[in-house]
Enzyme design. Sequence first.
Site, mmCIF file in Angstrom:
data_model
loop_
_atom_site.group_PDB
_atom_site.id
_atom_site.type_symbol
_atom_site.label_atom_id
_atom_site.label_comp_id
_atom_site.label_asym_id
_atom_site.label_seq_id
_atom_site.Cartn_x
_atom_site.Cartn_y
_atom_site.Cartn_z
ATOM 1 N N TYR A 108 43.578 48.741 24.948
ATOM 2 C CA TYR A 108 42.444 47.936 24.518
ATOM 3 C C TYR A 108 41.162 48.722 24.563
ATOM 4 O O TYR A 108 40.897 49.477 25.475
ATOM 5 C CB TYR A 108 42.323 46.611 25.261
ATOM 6 N N ASP A 156 43.910 40.091 42.103
ATOM 7 C CA ASP A 156 44.126 38.850 41.364
ATOM 8 C C ASP A 156 44.622 37.732 42.279
ATOM 9 O O ASP A 156 44.277 36.565 42.074
ATOM 10 C CB ASP A 156 45.092 39.079 40.203
ATOM 11 N N HIS A 190 40.485 38.613 33.886
ATOM 12 C CA HIS A 190 39.373 39.517 34.168
ATOM 13 C C HIS A 190 38.252 39.343 33.154
ATOM 14 O O HIS A 190 38.504 39.122 31.972
ATOM 15 C CB HIS A 190 39.848 40.973 34.143
ATOM 16 N N LYS A 232 36.391 42.909 24.277
ATOM 17 C CA LYS A 232 37.641 43.666 24.229
ATOM 18 C C LYS A 232 38.376 43.433 22.912
ATOM 19 O O LYS A 232 38.367 42.326 22.368
ATOM 20 C CB LYS A 232 38.578 43.237 25.359
#
Length: 194
Positions: A132, A169, A62, A72
């Site tokens: 995250y 995905d 992603h 991130k």
Amino acid sequence: MRARELAIAGAFEFTPDVHADKRGLFVAPYQEPAFVAAVGRPFSPAQLNYSRSMRGVIRGLHFTRTPPGQSKYVYCAGGRALDVMLDARVGSPTFGKWDAVELGGGSFRAVYFPLGVAHSYVALEDDTVMAYMVSGNYVAEQELAIHPLDPELVLPWPQDITPILSPRDQAAPSLAEALATGMLPRYEDCVLAE
């Protein structure tokens, strides 16, 4: 805190000191002075994400349309995960390259992904918890993906797992398809937006 530059331009692994005694332990997976010393600027989180996955779940690859982009800082708070990054920034000196870091399992390591770097991980144990911090808020229309099982990428997924992917995905394009359709971010845009 020790920082190690990864194979992707601008990406780092951070390993904090662990303070243990008879009560247990204390660890700080994110420390701004160490981050700034390694990356050269502070990290400004806009959101904290949390996921729990069973063994074999692969989330990603992603990334977020840039601009605005989203960087991130990723940490495994429970279980174990193989965290994988792919440089999806067209024009980057490391475009198309990947790196992987095993997180969790008592290592307390974390990884930082700059704008335009695609992020994925596989849960190596049931109840793997990933946390995250991200530099931008979730906006569905800005979220993009590359198929994590793209055979051209030769990502280091463990051979002893059966991959479990979301429908999103499963439907994601390969890196070559994403490049051909113009959906990948440009390196210059990512660097300017940081």
